[in-house]
Design a protein around this motif. Structure first.
Motif, PDB file in Angstrom:
ATOM      1  N   ALA A 245     -73.297  34.806  22.056  1.00  0.00           N
ATOM      2  CA  ALA A 245     -73.948  36.083  21.751  1.00  0.00           C
ATOM      3  C   ALA A 245     -74.073  36.340  20.262  1.00  0.00           C
ATOM      4  O   ALA A 245     -75.111  36.791  19.779  1.00  0.00           O
ATOM      5  N   GLY A 246     -73.014  36.048  19.500  1.00  0.00           N
ATOM      6  CA  GLY A 246     -73.035  36.316  18.073  1.00  0.00           C
ATOM      7  C   GLY A 246     -74.013  35.453  17.308  1.00  0.00           C
ATOM      8  O   GLY A 246     -74.313  35.739  16.149  1.00  0.00           O
ATOM      9  N   HIS A 247     -74.521  34.406  17.942  1.00  0.00           N
ATOM     10  CA  HIS A 247     -75.480  33.518  17.296  1.00  0.00           C
ATOM     11  C   HIS A 247     -76.910  33.817  17.738  1.00  0.00           C
ATOM     12  O   HIS A 247     -77.855  33.450  17.061  1.00  0.00           O
ATOM     13  N   THR A 248     -77.055  34.496  18.861  1.00  0.00           N
ATOM     14  CA  THR A 248     -78.379  34.883  19.327  1.00  0.00           C
ATOM     15  C   THR A 248     -78.941  36.036  18.507  1.00  0.00           C
ATOM     16  O   THR A 248     -80.151  36.119  18.284  1.00  0.00           O
ATOM     17  N   VAL A 249     -78.068  36.935  18.038  1.00  0.00           N
ATOM     18  CA  VAL A 249     -78.545  38.099  17.275  1.00  0.00           C
ATOM     19  C   VAL A 249     -79.005  37.710  15.879  1.00  0.00           C
ATOM     20  O   VAL A 249     -79.616  38.513  15.174  1.00  0.00           O
ATOM     21  N   GLY A 250     -78.726  36.477  15.457  1.00  0.00           N
ATOM     22  CA  GLY A 250     -79.133  36.046  14.122  1.00  0.00           C
ATOM     23  C   GLY A 250     -78.089  36.380  13.084  1.00  0.00           C
ATOM     24  O   GLY A 250     -77.148  37.137  13.336  1.00  0.00           O
ATOM     25  N   SER A 251     -78.248  35.813  11.909  1.00  0.00           N
ATOM     26  CA  SER A 251     -77.272  36.018  10.838  1.00  0.00           C
ATOM     27  C   SER A 251     -78.002  36.328   9.542  1.00  0.00           C
ATOM     28  O   SER A 251     -78.909  35.603   9.142  1.00  0.00           O
ATOM     29  N   ARG A 252     -77.619  37.411   8.918  1.00  0.00           N
ATOM     30  CA  ARG A 252     -78.195  37.768   7.620  1.00  0.00           C
ATOM     31  C   ARG A 252     -77.223  38.701   6.920  1.00  0.00           C
ATOM     32  O   ARG A 252     -76.280  39.213   7.508  1.00  0.00           O
ATOM     33  N   GLY A 253     -77.490  38.945   5.631  1.00  0.00           N
ATOM     34  CA  GLY A 253     -76.654  39.848   4.858  1.00  0.00           C
ATOM     35  C   GLY A 253     -75.505  39.127   4.183  1.00  0.00           C
ATOM     36  O   GLY A 253     -75.418  37.900   4.156  1.00  0.00           O
ATOM     37  N   ASN A 254     -74.567  39.913   3.648  1.00  0.00           N
ATOM     38  CA  ASN A 254     -73.421  39.347   2.944  1.00  0.00           C
ATOM     39  C   ASN A 254     -72.413  38.775   3.941  1.00  0.00           C
ATOM     40  O   ASN A 254     -72.549  38.964   5.157  1.00  0.00           O
ATOM     41  N   PRO A 255     -71.382  38.065   3.462  1.00  0.00           N
ATOM     42  CA  PRO A 255     -70.421  37.455   4.381  1.00  0.00           C
ATOM     43  C   PRO A 255     -69.767  38.445   5.328  1.00  0.00           C
ATOM     44  O   PRO A 255     -69.514  38.126   6.493  1.00  0.00           O
ATOM     45  N   SER A 256     -69.474  39.661   4.837  1.00  0.00           N
ATOM     46  CA  SER A 256     -68.846  40.662   5.694  1.00  0.00           C
ATOM     47  C   SER A 256     -69.739  41.020   6.870  1.00  0.00           C
ATOM     48  O   SER A 256     -69.288  41.118   8.017  1.00  0.00           O
ATOM     49  N   LEU A 257     -71.027  41.211   6.616  1.00  0.00           N
ATOM     50  CA  LEU A 257     -71.967  41.587   7.672  1.00  0.00           C
ATOM     51  C   LEU A 257     -72.186  40.436   8.646  1.00  0.00           C
ATOM     52  O   LEU A 257     -72.248  40.633   9.863  1.00  0.00           O
ATOM     53  N   GLU A 267     -67.287  38.807  21.216  1.00  0.00           N
ATOM     54  CA  GLU A 267     -66.219  39.383  22.039  1.00  0.00           C
ATOM     55  C   GLU A 267     -66.749  40.410  23.034  1.00  0.00           C
ATOM     56  O   GLU A 267     -66.349  40.422  24.202  1.00  0.00           O
ATOM     57  N   ASN A 268     -67.657  41.274  22.592  1.00  0.00           N
ATOM     58  CA  ASN A 268     -68.106  42.384  23.433  1.00  0.00           C
ATOM     59  C   ASN A 268     -69.316  42.058  24.294  1.00  0.00           C
ATOM     60  O   ASN A 268     -69.621  42.780  25.236  1.00  0.00           O
ATOM     61  N   GLY A 269     -70.010  40.984  23.974  1.00  0.00           N
ATOM     62  CA  GLY A 269     -71.119  40.545  24.802  1.00  0.00           C
ATOM     63  C   GLY A 269     -72.450  41.141  24.386  1.00  0.00           C
ATOM     64  O   GLY A 269     -72.534  42.106  23.624  1.00  0.00           O
ATOM     65  N   LEU A 270     -73.526  40.545  24.925  1.00  0.00           N
ATOM     66  CA  LEU A 270     -74.894  40.955  24.614  1.00  0.00           C
ATOM     67  C   LEU A 270     -75.752  40.758  25.851  1.00  0.00           C
ATOM     68  O   LEU A 270     -75.747  39.694  26.466  1.00  0.00           O
ATOM     69  N   GLN A 271     -76.488  41.801  26.217  1.00  0.00           N
ATOM     70  CA  GLN A 271     -77.470  41.688  27.300  1.00  0.00           C
ATOM     71  C   GLN A 271     -78.819  41.369  26.676  1.00  0.00           C
ATOM     72  O   GLN A 271     -79.290  42.052  25.773  1.00  0.00           O
ATOM     73  N   THR A 272     -79.449  40.291  27.148  1.00  0.00           N
ATOM     74  CA  THR A 272     -80.746  39.894  26.616  1.00  0.00           C
ATOM     75  C   THR A 272     -81.545  39.226  27.718  1.00  0.00           C
ATOM     76  O   THR A 272     -81.146  39.237  28.896  1.00  0.00           O
ATOM     77  N   ASN A 273     -82.668  38.642  27.368  1.00  0.00           N
ATOM     78  CA  ASN A 273     -83.532  37.949  28.326  1.00  0.00           C
ATOM     79  C   ASN A 273     -83.744  36.511  27.871  1.00  0.00           C
ATOM     80  O   ASN A 273     -83.660  36.199  26.683  1.00  0.00           O
ATOM     81  N   THR A 274     -84.063  35.651  28.833  1.00  0.00           N
ATOM     82  CA  THR A 274     -84.548  34.323  28.487  1.00  0.00           C
ATOM     83  C   THR A 274     -86.050  34.417  28.208  1.00  0.00           C
ATOM     84  O   THR A 274     -86.687  35.444  28.485  1.00  0.00           O
ATOM     85  N   ILE A 280     -79.935  38.163  31.204  1.00  0.00           N
ATOM     86  CA  ILE A 280     -78.656  37.457  31.122  1.00  0.00           C
ATOM     87  C   ILE A 280     -77.702  38.247  30.225  1.00  0.00           C
ATOM     88  O   ILE A 280     -78.120  39.053  29.393  1.00  0.00           O
ATOM     89  N   ILE A 281     -76.408  38.024  30.421  1.00  0.00           N
ATOM     90  CA  ILE A 281     -75.366  38.580  29.548  1.00  0.00           C
ATOM     91  C   ILE A 281     -74.602  37.411  28.939  1.00  0.00           C
ATOM     92  O   ILE A 281     -74.188  36.487  29.645  1.00  0.00           O
ATOM     93  N   LEU A 282     -74.444  37.443  27.613  1.00  0.00           N
ATOM     94  CA  LEU A 282     -73.769  36.377  26.891  1.00  0.00           C
ATOM     95  C   LEU A 282     -72.508  36.897  26.226  1.00  0.00           C
ATOM     96  O   LEU A 282     -72.445  38.056  25.819  1.00  0.00           O
ATOM     97  N   THR A 283     -71.505  36.048  26.116  1.00  0.00           N
ATOM     98  CA  THR A 283     -70.370  36.298  25.216  1.00  0.00           C
ATOM     99  C   THR A 283     -70.361  35.172  24.187  1.00  0.00           C
ATOM    100  O   THR A 283     -71.376  34.516  23.972  1.00  0.00           O
ATOM    101  N   GLY A 284     -69.225  34.939  23.529  1.00  0.00           N
ATOM    102  CA  GLY A 284     -69.207  33.923  22.490  1.00  0.00           C
ATOM    103  C   GLY A 284     -67.865  33.258  22.343  1.00  0.00           C
ATOM    104  O   GLY A 284     -67.013  33.321  23.233  1.00  0.00           O
ATOM    105  N   ASP A 285     -67.659  32.626  21.168  1.00  0.00           N
ATOM    106  CA  ASP A 285     -66.511  31.747  20.967  1.00  0.00           C
ATOM    107  C   ASP A 285     -65.179  32.398  21.286  1.00  0.00           C
ATOM    108  O   ASP A 285     -64.890  33.514  20.865  1.00  0.00           O
ATOM    109  N   ALA A 286     -64.386  31.651  22.041  1.00  0.00           N
ATOM    110  CA  ALA A 286     -63.044  32.031  22.511  1.00  0.00           C
ATOM    111  C   ALA A 286     -63.075  33.101  23.586  1.00  0.00           C
ATOM    112  O   ALA A 286     -62.022  33.537  24.045  1.00  0.00           O
ATOM    113  N   TRP A 287     -64.267  33.525  24.001  1.00  0.00           N
ATOM    114  CA  TRP A 287     -64.384  34.547  25.056  1.00  0.00           C
ATOM    115  C   TRP A 287     -65.277  34.067  26.200  1.00  0.00           C
ATOM    116  O   TRP A 287     -65.792  34.869  26.978  1.00  0.00           O
TER     117      TRP A 287
END
Length: 637
Positions: A245-257, A267-274, A280-287
């Motif tokens: 999930a954390g990789h589907t939303v994309g990455s931009r901004g400073n390291p903190s963001l 951790e909290n998941g993301l509802q999206t579509n194919t 579909i609902i996705l989670t991410g690393d270690a979850w």
């Protein structure tokens, strides 16, 4: 001139540490055992004929290194100390422990440390399957990250130099898949998960098609098969990342963001579509959940089928393999700043579209409709820190004052520093700051002399009357001994940045001797932190010096009292922290903490205020232990 030099040195250190933070946050997707499990499940889902083809090709290739590669593509006999690597593990090694398929193959076949990585991952796999509480999982992941960092010194930084493990954001909500695909492979595009998958999957198909040609020697065929396996494993790693999930939303901004958004959605998941429109609902690393594993594995299975069909003589042509530029380029995803030149053949494009239709649609780029972003505690900050404490003192300054007593205090401070708490995960501790403040001490509970009736005089006859001080506090993570990074960081920043990154990553996660790891529990976070923080208090530095009543003896040995003016310097060393809670918004942090400490108070510049012609009685230092309640507020910028 000493103070400005010290501050200048500290400023350079913080600058180096801030740049280190900006390039070392761990932004991998699935953790090693999750990557391996997805590929293992995909292999199990293969039709029987394709599974047999896979095992046959693997058996041919592994003859090049039978002592390093397992007999089958999935090693069902794997334990906490595997002595061979199966093919399912290759997808976990790719990207996170190797930056190209060429490096992946060399690492798998030749590097001893990769077996240590596999053993660490096997232990993490057991922990993630048995530990259900969030705090225990964070601890297990942090311990694993620390051990992986020691086994593979580039682990934390390999994925932090670009956004290769993330999807590019959509430009518009109605953007077609084909347009998006060509954006991902364009040579002007930044490295991205979908583009890398297409590049390496295409090359894997071409290599395997070439490997089956009859004119090759047996040894050359084995090497070509293994090279094709490495390309496909590398491709599979990145299509697996698309389902985090954390990789589907994309990455931009400073390291903190980047880090905060990544961790929140994983951790909290993301509802999206194919792209086909399925919700579909996705989670991410270690979850990872079973649904996540099966969803990603179904697409990996299709990729493997295409890979295996490339080895069938009667399969569709894949373009001109002799002139295709994929054969000549080694694409290092860790160092690249853009995608390599890549022309998709029509036959390959037709194949991959059926796969990509089942992948998640990425989030929109910055603007209306974008997914909310979150921050991790990474970067420079300014904050305030009021606190209240109580100390048990070993007597006082007088030579005969040895009775235990207590002193309470209030303190208000301002601090500036760099937060590196989230470089690996939130149980890390890379906090570094310089703090200045003011402290007010109440009178000690013990009197000038140990007498029964002295308490009725109140604070007038306290051994240590109420007083105020200026305070300064410094907190720095360290690698092997306190303040070692303060000394070495400016030089390493100039001459060996990689060494600084390795030392810094170790330091913010407990140091080389891991006594200072933060430990998460359901009731809060504990950390042994002796040597990371120290403070000094300067009492009696105002226009009016501190004073106290002190016993003394006259020339005949008779005891009498006098009033002494004095200054003292108190040094304090916290050794244990307990943090029951902490809240963090997009740019502010607030937390409550209990801190246990010890130290000494040293008197000096003593004079007799009653008769300045007489030598004052000698005062002694005393030690103390105590606890304080601290409120921390930080604003990140």
């Amino acid at each position: 001139m000493k103070i400005p030099k010290v501050l200048q040195h500290l400023k350079l250190w913080l600058f180096a540490l801030a740049l280190f933070a900006g390039n070392s946050e761990k932004l991998n997707a699935w953790v090693y055992p999750e990557h391996r499990e997805i590929l293992a499940r995909a292999i199990q889902m293969l039709p029987q004929t394709h599974r047999a083809s896979l095992e046959r090709l693997w058996a041919q290739g592994r003859l090049a290194a039978p002592n390093r590669l397992s007999q089958f593509t999935i090693d069902s006999a794997a334990t906490e100390r595997p002595d061979r690597l199966d093919y399912a593990a290759w997808a976990a090694i790719a990207g996170d422990h190797a930056s190209s398929s060429e490096e992946l193959l060399k690492t798998v076949l030749n590097e001893a440390w990769i077996l240590d990585v596999a053993r660490i991952a096997a232990r993490l796999n057991t922990d993630l399957k048995t530990l259900k509480k969030r705090e225990w999982r964070l601890n297990a992941t942090r311990v694993s990250d620390i051990l992986l960092q020691r086994a593979d010194p580039d682990y934390a930084t390999r994925a932090g130099k670009n956004n290769a493990h993330f999807l590019l954001p959509l430009l518009t909500p109605s953007e077609p898949l084909l347009d998006y695909l060509f954006e991902c492979v364009d040579s002007l595009a930044e490295p991205n998960a979908l583009g890398i998958y297409l590049w390496y999957h295409h090359r894997a198909l071409l290599k395997l098609r070439t490997a089956i040609q009859p004119h090759h020697t047996e040894e050359h065929r084995r090497q070509a098969i293994l090279s094709a396996f490495a390309d496909e494993a590398f491709a599979i790693h990145f299509i697996q990342d698309i389902y985090a999930a954390g990789h589907t939303v994309g990455s931009r901004g400073n390291p903190s963001l980047r880090k905060g958004t990544h961790d929140f959605y994983n951790e909290n998941g993301l509802q999206t579509n194919t792209w086909k429109g399925e919700k579909i609902i996705l989670t991410g690393d270690a979850w990872m959940r079973e649904d996540d594993r099966n969803l990603a594995a179904s697409v990996v299975t299709k990729s493997l089928i295409q890979f295996l069909e490339a080895a069938e003589p009667e399969s569709e042509p894949l373009g001109n393999t002799e002139s295709n530029d994929l054969n000549a380029i080694e694409f290092n995803v860790g160092e690249a700043r853009s995608m390599p030149l890549h022309t998709l053949d029509a036959a390959v494009l037709k194949k991959v579209i059926s796969i990509l239709e089942e992948t998640p649609v990425p989030g929109l780029s910055k603007g209306i409709g974008e997914l909310p972003r979150f921050r991790a505690e990474i970067g420079p900050f300014i904050g305030i820190s009021p606190s209240a404490g109580i100390s048990v003192i070993n007597g006082a300054f007088g030579q005969n004052q040895v009775k235990l007593g207590a002193v309470s205090s209030l303190e208000f401070s301002v601090r500036v520093g760099v937060g590196l708490d989230g470089v690996l995960n939130e149980s890390s501790d890379g906090l570094a700051f310089l703090q200045a403040g003011w402290r007010q001490d109440a009178s000690s509970s013990t009197g000038v002399v140990d007498a029964e009736n002295i308490q009725r005089f109140g604070s007038i006859l306290s051994a240590i009357p109420g007083r105020t001080s200026y305070s300064f506090r410094l907190r720095l993570p360290y690698f092997l001994f306190p303040a070692d990074l303060l000394i070495s960081a400016p030089f390493l920043f100039l001459f060996s940045p990689k060494t600084l990154q390795e030392m810094g990553t170790t330091a913010i996660n407990g140091g080389l001797i891991p006594l200072q790891n933060g430990f998460m529990t359901p009731i809060g976070r504990f950390q042994f932190m002796l040597g990371r923080e120290a403070s000094v208090y300067f009492f009696g530095r105002s226009a009016q010096r501190d004073a106290l009543i002190s016993p003394k003896f006259d020339e005949n040995g008779n005891e009498e009292t006098t009033i002494l003016g004095y200054r003292s310097t108190l040094v304090e060393f916290p050794f244990l922290e307990y943090r029951p809670f902490r809240n963090f918004s997009t740019d502010q942090s607030a937390g409550l903490m209990m801190q246990f400490y010890f130290g000494w108070d040293f008197p000096h510049q003593v004079e007799d205020l009653v008769d300045s012609n007489l030598a004052p009685p000698e005062l002694k230092s005393y030690w103390f232990v105590g606890v304080r309640l601290v409120f921390n507020w930080r604003a990140y910028f």
